[in-house]
Write an enzyme that holds these catalytic residues in place. Structure first.
Site, PDB file in Angstrom:
ATOM      1  N   GLY A  98       0.814  -1.206   0.000  1.00 22.19           N
ATOM      2  CA  GLY A  98       0.000   0.000   0.000  1.00 22.19           C
ATOM      3  C   GLY A  98       0.846   1.254   0.000  1.00 22.19           C
ATOM      4  O   GLY A  98       0.550   2.227   0.701  1.00 22.19           O
ATOM      5  N   GLY A  99       1.896   1.241  -0.823  1.00 21.55           N
ATOM      6  CA  GLY A  99       2.870   2.332  -0.797  1.00 21.55           C
ATOM      7  C   GLY A  99       2.562   3.505  -1.706  1.00 21.55           C
ATOM      8  O   GLY A  99       3.362   4.432  -1.799  1.00 21.55           O
TER       9      GLY A  99
ATOM     10  N   ASP B 188      -2.493  -7.895  -5.264  1.00 21.82           N
ATOM     11  CA  ASP B 188      -3.547  -7.947  -4.259  1.00 21.82           C
ATOM     12  C   ASP B 188      -3.050  -8.853  -3.138  1.00 21.82           C
ATOM     13  O   ASP B 188      -3.084 -10.086  -3.262  1.00 21.82           O
ATOM     14  CB  ASP B 188      -4.836  -8.495  -4.872  1.00 21.82           C
ATOM     15  CG  ASP B 188      -5.952  -8.664  -3.855  1.00 21.82           C
ATOM     16  OD1 ASP B 188      -5.729  -8.406  -2.653  1.00 21.82           O
ATOM     17  OD2 ASP B 188      -7.058  -9.090  -4.252  1.00 21.82           O
TER      18      ASP B 188
ATOM     19  N   TYR C 256     -12.969  -3.181  10.781  1.00 20.81           N
ATOM     20  CA  TYR C 256     -11.639  -2.550  10.796  1.00 20.81           C
ATOM     21  C   TYR C 256     -10.952  -2.761  12.151  1.00 20.81           C
ATOM     22  O   TYR C 256      -9.771  -3.120  12.212  1.00 20.81           O
ATOM     23  CB  TYR C 256     -11.789  -1.056  10.495  1.00 20.81           C
ATOM     24  CG  TYR C 256     -10.485  -0.324  10.301  1.00 20.81           C
ATOM     25  CD1 TYR C 256      -9.759  -0.470   9.117  1.00 20.81           C
ATOM     26  CD2 TYR C 256      -9.983   0.515  11.284  1.00 20.81           C
ATOM     27  CE1 TYR C 256      -8.564   0.209   8.925  1.00 20.81           C
ATOM     28  CE2 TYR C 256      -8.790   1.202  11.098  1.00 20.81           C
ATOM     29  CZ  TYR C 256      -8.083   1.041   9.920  1.00 20.81           C
ATOM     30  OH  TYR C 256      -6.887   1.725   9.735  1.00 20.81           O
TER      31      TYR C 256
ATOM     32  N   ILE D  87      -4.774  10.405  11.607  1.00 20.00           N
ATOM     33  CA  ILE D  87      -3.736  10.873  10.682  1.00 20.00           C
ATOM     34  C   ILE D  87      -4.410  11.457   9.440  1.00 20.00           C
ATOM     35  O   ILE D  87      -5.385  10.890   8.934  1.00 20.00           O
ATOM     36  CB  ILE D  87      -2.791   9.721  10.265  1.00 20.00           C
ATOM     37  CG1 ILE D  87      -2.223   9.017  11.504  1.00 20.00           C
ATOM     38  CG2 ILE D  87      -1.673  10.249   9.374  1.00 20.00           C
ATOM     39  CD1 ILE D  87      -1.344   9.860  12.394  1.00 20.00           C
TER      40      ILE D  87
END
Length: 250
Positions: free
Chosen positions: A14-15, A68, A160, A193
């Site tokens: 996920g960069g 993925d 989550y 964040i």
């Protein structure tokens, strides 16, 4: 006789954006080769790669890999491509994550499974895929992104919160299993964040969250990246199985 310094190689899932991008750039600044994983947004990943090259300077190797990570074969391929390109993987940062928020009565089983699949299963699969390489090297740093929600829970985020709490348990277990091989595993638990994921929250909810932050400011992706970079460093070799909160005191 001088010992040749090893250039460390990192994989960040996920960069492409947000915290993942900040982590990639920070590790590049430290002189690491960086493999940027993304799921769909190739343009964002390429922008991260550009920023990494600028931060790392000449000689830094940067690559992007679409995968993925909730699928075992793709998680395996991600790590294999990084090892093929860099010859090693010293640092794994499991940052990829998704949300499918809703109150429990309205949350579908599919939404629950998708979040668990990426956030928890994907973290497990990438850790498993990199373990053999790190064991051969007798060196490794695994940093898994959890969340303050995984510690305290949050209404409307059962999926989550469960995934991020699971990441903590997974991390602590990996830490015990691999410590004797000079491999550490730690979790970072960000608070509120400023990222794309939090940008869509209603203003009243943002104000309520801000009121609960003792530091009286919203965190930045760079705040989280500094914590990750420290845990990924050789200086953090005796820190293992810990959860580092980056939340302004929440």
């Amino acid at each position: 006789m001088e010992t040749k310094e090893i250039r460390r190689a990192a994989v960040v899932t996920g960069g492409g954006r947000g915290i993942g991008r900040a982590v990639c750039v920070r590790l590049a600044k430290e002189g690491c080769d960086v493999c940027i994983n993304f799921a769909g947004n190739a343009a964002a990943a390429e922008e991260t790669a550009k920023l990494c090259r600028e931060a790392g300077g000449e000689g830094i190797r940067v690559m992007t890999v679409k995968a993925d990570i909730s699928r075992e074969e793709e998680a395996d391929r991600l790590i294999a491509e990084a090892v093929e390109a860099f010859g090693r993987v010293d640092i794994l940062v499991n940052n990829a994550g998704i949300t499918r928020d809703n109150i429990m009565l309205r949350m579908s089983a599919e939404d629950f499974d998708q979040v668990i699949g990426t956030n928890l299963r994907g973290t497990f699969l990438c850790c498993k895929a990199v373990t053999r390489t790190m064991m051969r090297q007798k060196y490794g740093r695994i940093i898994n992104l959890s969340s303050i929600v995984g510690i305290h829970g949050n209404a409307g985020q059962e999926n989550y919160a469960a995934s991020k709490a699971g990441v903590i348990g997974l991390t602590k277990s990996i830490a015990k299993e691999l410590a004797s091989r000079n491999i550490t595993a730690n979790a970072v638990a960000p608070g509120y964040i400023a990222t794309d994921m939090t940008a869509n929250l209603p203003e009243k909810e943002k104000e309520a969250i801000l009121a609960g932050i003792p530091a009286k400011r919203i965190g930045t992706p760079e705040d989280v990246a500094e914590a990750v970079a420290f845990l990924a460093s050789e200086k953090a070799g005796y820190i293992n199985g810990q959860v580092l909160g980056v939340d302004g005191g929440m």
